[in-house]
Design a protein around this motif. Structure first.
Motif, mmCIF file in Angstrom:
data_model
loop_
_atom_site.group_PDB
_atom_site.id
_atom_site.type_symbol
_atom_site.label_atom_id
_atom_site.label_comp_id
_atom_site.label_asym_id
_atom_site.label_seq_id
_atom_site.Cartn_x
_atom_site.Cartn_y
_atom_site.Cartn_z
ATOM 1 N N THR A 38 7.410 -12.177 -1.585
ATOM 2 C CA THR A 38 6.591 -13.395 -1.598
ATOM 3 C C THR A 38 5.141 -13.129 -1.969
ATOM 4 O O THR A 38 4.342 -14.058 -2.035
ATOM 5 N N LEU A 39 4.794 -11.860 -2.206
ATOM 6 C CA LEU A 39 3.421 -11.519 -2.556
ATOM 7 C C LEU A 39 3.314 -11.226 -4.050
ATOM 8 O O LEU A 39 4.185 -10.550 -4.618
ATOM 9 N N VAL A 40 2.239 -11.699 -4.664
ATOM 10 C CA VAL A 40 1.984 -11.424 -6.080
ATOM 11 C C VAL A 40 0.548 -10.952 -6.244
ATOM 12 O O VAL A 40 -0.287 -11.083 -5.339
ATOM 13 N N TRP A 41 0.275 -10.417 -7.430
ATOM 14 C CA TRP A 41 -1.052 -9.862 -7.700
ATOM 15 C C TRP A 41 -2.138 -10.926 -7.568
ATOM 16 O O TRP A 41 -3.258 -10.651 -7.137
ATOM 17 N N GLU A 42 -1.804 -12.156 -7.907
ATOM 18 C CA GLU A 42 -2.793 -13.231 -7.790
ATOM 19 C C GLU A 42 -3.237 -13.432 -6.341
ATOM 20 O O GLU A 42 -4.380 -13.830 -6.084
ATOM 21 N N ASP A 43 -2.341 -13.166 -5.382
ATOM 22 C CA ASP A 43 -2.721 -13.244 -3.963
ATOM 23 C C ASP A 43 -3.807 -12.211 -3.658
ATOM 24 O O ASP A 43 -4.791 -12.501 -2.969
ATOM 25 N N ALA A 44 -3.611 -10.998 -4.159
ATOM 26 C CA ALA A 44 -4.592 -9.936 -3.920
ATOM 27 C C ALA A 44 -5.932 -10.278 -4.563
ATOM 28 O O ALA A 44 -7.003 -10.062 -3.972
ATOM 29 N N LYS A 45 -5.900 -10.823 -5.779
ATOM 30 C CA LYS A 45 -7.143 -11.206 -6.451
ATOM 31 C C LYS A 45 -7.867 -12.304 -5.682
ATOM 32 O O LYS A 45 -9.099 -12.292 -5.554
ATOM 33 N N ALA A 46 -7.093 -13.260 -5.138
ATOM 34 C CA ALA A 46 -7.696 -14.357 -4.371
ATOM 35 C C ALA A 46 -8.347 -13.840 -3.097
ATOM 36 O O ALA A 46 -9.444 -14.282 -2.720
ATOM 37 N N ILE A 47 -7.694 -12.904 -2.429
ATOM 38 C CA ILE A 47 -8.268 -12.329 -1.202
ATOM 39 C C ILE A 47 -9.572 -11.619 -1.524
ATOM 40 O O ILE A 47 -10.581 -11.757 -0.808
ATOM 41 N N ALA A 48 -9.588 -10.831 -2.592
ATOM 42 C CA ALA A 48 -10.799 -10.094 -2.967
ATOM 43 C C ALA A 48 -11.940 -11.041 -3.308
ATOM 44 O O ALA A 48 -13.110 -10.751 -3.014
ATOM 45 N N ALA A 49 -11.621 -12.202 -3.920
ATOM 46 C CA ALA A 49 -12.668 -13.120 -4.380
ATOM 47 C C ALA A 49 -13.115 -14.103 -3.305
ATOM 48 O O ALA A 49 -14.278 -14.525 -3.297
ATOM 49 N N GLN A 50 -12.219 -14.469 -2.366
ATOM 50 C CA GLN A 50 -12.509 -15.590 -1.480
ATOM 51 C C GLN A 50 -12.653 -15.227 -0.002
ATOM 52 O O GLN A 50 -12.972 -16.102 0.804
ATOM 53 N N VAL A 51 -12.403 -14.002 0.373
ATOM 54 C CA VAL A 51 -12.514 -13.612 1.788
ATOM 55 C C VAL A 51 -13.787 -12.780 1.970
ATOM 56 O O VAL A 51 -13.837 -11.616 1.556
ATOM 57 N N PRO A 52 -14.819 -13.334 2.567
ATOM 58 C CA PRO A 52 -16.106 -12.622 2.682
ATOM 59 C C PRO A 52 -16.069 -11.411 3.609
ATOM 60 O O PRO A 52 -16.913 -10.519 3.477
ATOM 61 N N ALA A 53 -15.117 -11.369 4.537
ATOM 62 C CA ALA A 53 -15.077 -10.255 5.487
ATOM 63 C C ALA A 53 -14.412 -9.009 4.908
ATOM 64 O O ALA A 53 -14.288 -7.990 5.582
ATOM 65 N N VAL A 54 -13.988 -9.074 3.649
ATOM 66 C CA VAL A 54 -13.243 -7.994 3.011
ATOM 67 C C VAL A 54 -14.151 -7.222 2.059
ATOM 68 O O VAL A 54 -14.949 -7.814 1.336
ATOM 69 N N SER A 55 -14.017 -5.891 2.055
ATOM 70 C CA SER A 55 -14.815 -5.066 1.137
ATOM 71 C C SER A 55 -13.989 -4.500 -0.010
ATOM 72 O O SER A 55 -14.545 -4.079 -1.021
ATOM 73 N N GLY A 56 -12.681 -4.445 0.143
ATOM 74 C CA GLY A 56 -11.834 -3.901 -0.919
ATOM 75 C C GLY A 56 -10.403 -4.356 -0.754
ATOM 76 O O GLY A 56 -9.922 -4.527 0.367
ATOM 77 N N VAL A 57 -9.699 -4.557 -1.883
ATOM 78 C CA VAL A 57 -8.302 -4.994 -1.869
ATOM 79 C C VAL A 57 -7.524 -4.138 -2.857
ATOM 80 O O VAL A 57 -7.902 -4.041 -4.035
ATOM 81 N N ALA A 58 -6.452 -3.514 -2.389
ATOM 82 C CA ALA A 58 -5.634 -2.646 -3.246
ATOM 83 C C ALA A 58 -4.194 -3.141 -3.255
ATOM 84 O O ALA A 58 -3.440 -2.888 -2.309
ATOM 85 N N PRO A 59 -3.794 -3.872 -4.305
ATOM 86 C CA PRO A 59 -2.389 -4.284 -4.412
ATOM 87 C C PRO A 59 -1.516 -3.068 -4.706
ATOM 88 O O PRO A 59 -1.926 -2.154 -5.436
ATOM 89 N N GLN A 60 -0.308 -3.049 -4.142
ATOM 90 C CA GLN A 60 0.594 -1.914 -4.339
ATOM 91 C C GLN A 60 2.011 -2.403 -4.615
ATOM 92 O O GLN A 60 2.518 -3.302 -3.943
ATOM 93 N N ARG A 61 2.608 -1.783 -5.595
ATOM 94 C CA ARG A 61 4.019 -2.012 -5.897
ATOM 95 C C ARG A 61 4.659 -0.641 -6.002
ATOM 96 O O ARG A 61 4.245 0.185 -6.817
ATOM 97 N N GLN A 62 5.652 -0.364 -5.209
ATOM 98 C CA GLN A 62 6.188 0.986 -5.175
ATOM 99 C C GLN A 62 7.709 1.007 -5.122
ATOM 100 O O GLN A 62 8.347 0.072 -4.646
ATOM 101 N N SER A 63 8.257 2.102 -5.617
ATOM 102 C CA SER A 63 9.704 2.295 -5.627
ATOM 103 C C SER A 63 10.000 3.780 -5.806
ATOM 104 O O SER A 63 9.141 4.543 -6.271
ATOM 105 N N GLN A 64 11.182 4.183 -5.411
ATOM 106 C CA GLN A 64 11.608 5.574 -5.582
ATOM 107 C C GLN A 64 12.178 5.736 -6.993
ATOM 108 O O GLN A 64 13.074 4.998 -7.398
ATOM 109 N N GLN A 65 11.634 6.701 -7.736
ATOM 110 C CA GLN A 65 12.066 6.902 -9.123
ATOM 111 C C GLN A 65 12.285 8.393 -9.368
ATOM 112 O O GLN A 65 11.612 9.242 -8.776
ATOM 113 N N PRO A 66 13.237 8.753 -10.263
ATOM 114 C CA PRO A 66 13.411 10.164 -10.628
ATOM 115 C C PRO A 66 12.272 10.622 -11.538
ATOM 116 O O PRO A 66 11.966 9.983 -12.545
#
Length: 405
Positions: free
Chosen positions: A80-108
């Protein structure tokens, strides 16, 4: 009644039967050692968890997909999370200093003849300050890499050792899902977090995970595994949590249950502390059964001792010893046995804690409360379980005791 004389007689009696006294104390030794060791190891586990959470980053929060209730009901997590959510948090939440979106999976991951499944993390340049990672060699992902979906990787310390032992990995190429990636940086060692090796990872630009590795699965944008967020300072964490929750509810048009979870370090640490504390209490309770068994052993041996020493008891009563004298004599013997077992068990338990600390990541933690409690309980158990045989000895009729001898 001469207390010093009674104690001397008790010590002489117990040392006169060394093997029996030692076996009688064994239950108390095991019980005390187990209780102290289990509590100490449990506290060491809690300290280790606290240190590992601090390594996640300063004042970090996490936004994960799905509510806590949904996670309890099913193992399937809806993205339910997308990159646009992370961008919105970084732009609109004044109490935040940094936002790092992560997408991860196990790969060979393939390099030459080496093929090893490794955690691949797609992220942005904000990952370093938010998660408190450092680059040991080369560089990290930059904005240009993300905008151009470049096929570059930054590898963890263990990946560098495993694939490029004795060789500079910068400029070398790895293959992920049959796609070649250039190594541009090596992360400084970070250590493990709750059993997960943070050095056995490779990081790629977030956009590259969509264009090259796993594709796009959400119709609303680039879906994320979770979002790491750094609050401005520790005092800002509650405000950041509140503001992020409100923003996400507005963005996702939520009117009932949330489809996301905002968790702080303290929240997660509290859960881990509850689990480790419960396990420690359970193990300590199980170990405490040994104390009860040890007390029963003392009572049994003292009862046998009463039978064996009827002549002694009858003779002492015949020359003027009172019931109280006999009662105190046997009570002192029971308490000495349990107290000696408690002291030896304490030494064994503390030694066990330091041994575990020496061969494992757990920090040796000796709890003075646990030591005091274990020794006090062992002495009390000896006193309680020594009452029955002491009373039986005190009630012996001197004439009957001398005849039976």
């Amino acid at each position: 009644m001469d207390w010093s004389e009674s104690i001397k007689m008790s010590v002489k009696t117990l040392t006169g039967n060394k093997l029996r006294s030692s076996l009688t104390m064994l239950g108390m030794i095991i019980g005390n050692a187990s209780v102290i060791a289990m509590i100490g190891i449990g506290q060491g586990a809690q300290r280790l968890a606290s240190e590992q959470f601090e390594s996640l980053g300063p004042n970090v929060l996490f936004v994960t997909p799905g509510s806590r209730e949904a996670r309890r009901r099913t193992n399937t997590v809806v993205q339910t999370l997308v990159w646009e959510d992370a961008k919105a948090i970084a732009a609109q939440v004044p109490a935040v200093s940094g936002v790092a979106p992560q997408r991860q999976s196990q790969q060979p991951i393939v390099y030459g003849n080496v093929n090893k499944p490794t955690l691949v993390i797609g992220t942005t340049p904000a990952f370093l300050p938010v998660r408190d990672f450092d680059v040991a060699k080369g560089r990290f992902i930059n904005d240009t890499d993300v905008e151009s979906s470049k096929r570059i990787v930054v590898i963890g310390a263990d990946v560098a050792k495993g694939f490029f032992a004795g060789k500079d990995p910068i400029g070398e190429r790895l293959r992920i899902r049959n796609t070649s990636f250039e190594v541009v940086g090596v992360l400084a060692p970070k250590g493990s977090f709750l059993g997960n090796n943070q050095d056995d990872v490779v990081m790629v630009p977030l956009t590259t995970t969509t264009s090259v590795l796993s594709g796009r699965t959400s119709p609303y944008g680039l879906d994320l595994t979770f979002i790491s967020i750094s609050a401005r300072d520790e005092a800002s964490i509650p405000a950041a949590e509140f503001q992020i929750t409100n923003l996400m509810r507005r963005r996702h048009k939520i009117v009932t249950d949330d489809d996301f979870t905002v968790a702080t370090q303290s929240d997660i640490l509290r859960i881990v502390g509850t689990i480790t504390g419960g396990l420690t209490a359970l193990l300590a309770a199980i170990a405490g059964v040994s104390l009860l068994v040890g007390g029963i052993g003392i009572m049994n041996i003292m009862l046998v001792s009463v039978t064996e020493r009827t002549q002694e008891i009858g003779l002492r009563k015949a020359i003027g010893a009172s019931q109280r004298d006999i009662l105190v004599q046997f009570m002192i013997e029971a308490v000495l046995l349990s107290a000696a077992g408690g002291v030896i068990g304490t030494i064994v338990g503390i030694s066990g804690i330091y041994l575990v600390g020496a061969v494992s990541p757990l920090e040796a933690a000796v709890s003075p409360v646990a030591v005091t409690l274990a020794v006090s309980v062992s002495g009390t158990i000896g006193l309680v379980f020594g009452v029955i045989p002491a009373k039986q000895a005190a009630k012996l009729d001197p004439i009957v005791a001398l005849r039976s001898a």
